[in-house]
Scaffold this active site. Structure first.
Site, short mmCIF file in Angstrom:
data_model
loop_
_atom_site.label_atom_id
_atom_site.label_comp_id
_atom_site.label_asym_id
_atom_site.label_seq_id
_atom_site.Cartn_x
_atom_site.Cartn_y
_atom_site.Cartn_z
N ASN A 280 -43.29 36.66 29.16
CA ASN A 280 -43.21 36.75 27.71
C ASN A 280 -43.95 37.97 27.22
OD1 ASN A 280 -42.12 34.02 26.49
ND2 ASN A 280 -43.38 33.46 28.25
N CYS B 240 -43.94 37.41 36.20
CA CYS B 240 -44.53 38.51 36.94
C CYS B 240 -43.59 39.70 36.84
CB CYS B 240 -44.73 38.13 38.40
SG CYS B 240 -45.33 39.53 39.35
N HIS C 169 -38.93 38.61 25.98
CA HIS C 169 -39.57 38.75 27.29
C HIS C 169 -39.73 40.24 27.58
CE1 HIS C 169 -39.30 34.55 29.13
NE2 HIS C 169 -39.06 34.42 27.86
N HIS D 40 -37.94 35.50 20.19
CA HIS D 40 -38.63 35.08 21.42
C HIS D 40 -38.25 36.11 22.47
CE1 HIS D 40 -40.14 32.16 24.46
NE2 HIS D 40 -39.22 32.74 25.22
N ARG E 195 -46.28 26.25 27.09
CA ARG E 195 -44.94 25.76 27.44
C ARG E 195 -44.23 26.79 28.31
NH1 ARG E 195 -39.73 27.22 27.43
NH2 ARG E 195 -40.00 28.19 25.38
N ASP E 196 -43.84 27.92 27.73
CA ASP E 196 -43.01 28.87 28.48
C ASP E 196 -43.80 29.56 29.59
OD1 ASP E 196 -40.65 30.10 29.10
OD2 ASP E 196 -40.78 31.64 27.56
#
Lengths: 303, 303
Positions: free
Chosen positions: B244, B235, B204, B202, B10-11
């Site tokens: 992520n 990136c 990053h 969650h 998904r992400d």
């Protein structure tokens, strides 16, 4: 206040065969100091024939000593190196002491007992010269030859080194083996014996855990963290390589947590241009230089 | 036991314009489940015209449900998406709720008050269908448009969402703004109000602090961490990008710390081949896949 000790000119450069010009090294050191870095390991007093990259270490010490407020340190492998370091005028010197005897024998051809003797002799030189002396407990988290390094061995050898005259210790994750739980256990165990003489973590980012390990160390009272600008000297995308903590990312983490480092992140990032110019083609690592600080970075620092 | 929730399909994929073939997505999901991953966010029920990459989410849900022991979750932006998710047979669904009203208005054209109404309506659908329902408190650590997001606002909106029927929460660092001290403060503050319903971070890795932030969350009782295989979809070396957490590096960290994940790291690393083949030219991140686990990795896991 957390001390970020820049080790790029030593640990970063030592694995790069293209010799960085002396003028560029000086510009690098001066620019980092101007960005607020208060300690720099400028080189290593190894035989120049062995490591041509380090042949100008004495000149760098002399230069770096002219920068006000900068603590100028160098690595010394043995008594001979220590004598040269003292003659050059270092403020401090450190000797690596591998917790893996296999690695020690291979690297410096000395057993643990011989290393304790060497540490005693270097400590005497340091004392006589009024120079700060630290022992880097290297491969403390594991060895690529021996595998696991037992915690009680590290504690025992730290105690022996303290008795031989080591004034300060760092735990060095030479191989990028450390995990955060291990960092906490080992810092606690060593501090239980040598107390606050254990100040420093020297971490590598081989498996991406560098900053998490740094955080674990801070939570156990570590006050000094080694790092290398641009993660120089290690290529995390090549087998066996092992870059240092990236100074830029470490400073972002510490400053945004409100742990004062005295380092201006924007100025620090600008110093990369010196490396890029002097070492064309050499990869520079780090996430912060590309992403930039968060919009509220300066608000965070005030917290 | 820590739950590593794979959000790559998904992400990771949602920011990649080249549509990954359905067969490759299925192979990816099956291989990760076979490596021991127990929860996968397989896609997003957004309008296919908006995000062609997510057009096959219902088929992926149907497929993933055939894998024994796998918790199949999907993102839903609103009531319409929730109805589609339930019809497809998800085990769980989550709705992103941006803590930045500027971002919420721009992204889903809804104010905070309108979002609370939407959450209430989705919660009712979830309840009626017996589907687990979570709210992702996105931009909780800061916003690229608003800058700092006040902690008390996050707490207040979490409470409002809980009253509207949210059974579970994640704190989402959509922008890669979090620092470890902030993670601890915010997890503590939100948990003080909604208790253990706050299960998930969650994160990053935009500024390289991802694993350090994960560690900080674990220390505050977080039990679920989202991550993306190969850090897909972000990136870190391009401005504004925000990958992520890399699943491989996260699993290495957790397993080596002795925090059981149930995931076989070597098998997990092998899954990268599926991504490399299906998405040629797409960069895959992570340190562990190149360095490999430490020699004593399996000993550490037993600790």
């Amino acid at each position: 206040m957390i001390l970020v000790s820049e080790v790029g000119p030593r640990d970063g450069l030592q694995s790069i065969s293209r010799v960085m010009p002396l003028a560029a090294k000086k510009a690098w050191i001066a620019a980092e100091a101007a960005a607020g870095v208060r300690e720099i390991e400028v080189g290593s007093f190894v035989p120049p024939s062995l490591l041509p990259q380090m042949a100008d270490t004495a000149e760098l010490v002399e230069f770096a000593r002219t920068i006000p407020g900068l603590n100028v340190v160098a690595l010394v492998p043995n008594v001979k190196g220590a004598a040269r370091a003292v003659a050059a005028g270092v403020h401090g010197m450190s000797i690596p002491f591998s917790m893996s005897e296999t690695h020690s024998l291979k690297n410096v051809r000395k057993s643990h007992a011989e290393m304790i003797d060497e540490i005693g002799a270097v400590a005497a030189i340091a004392r006589a010269a009024g120079v700060h002396f630290a022992v880097g407990l290297s491969t403390a988290f594991g060895c690529t030859m021996e595998g696991a390094v037992p915690q009680d061995r590290v504690v025992r050898l730290a105690v022996a080194a303290a008795e031989a005259g080591a004034a300060e210790f760092s735990l060095s994750d030479t191989t990028g083996y450390a995990d955060p739980a291990q960092v906490k256990r080992l810092v606690r165990a060593v501090r239980a014996e040598v107390g606050e003489r254990l100040t420093t973590l020297h971490l590598h980012n081989t498996r991406g855990l560098g900053l998490a390990n740094a955080l674990a160390g801070l939570e156990e009272g570590i006050t000094t963290l080694d790092a290398s600008l641009g993660g120089l000297g290690g290529c995390p995308f090549a087998p066996g390589a092992s870059g240092n903590l990236v100074t830029e990312d470490l400073v972002l983490m510490l400053n945004s947590m409100g742990l004062e480092t005295g380092i201006d992140l924007e100025k620090l990032i600008d110093v990369r241009a010196i490396l890029a110019e002097a070492l064309p083609g050499e990869p520079l690592y780090g996430f912060t230089p590309d992403a930039g600080p968060m919009l509220d970075y300066h608000e965070r620092m005030a917290k």
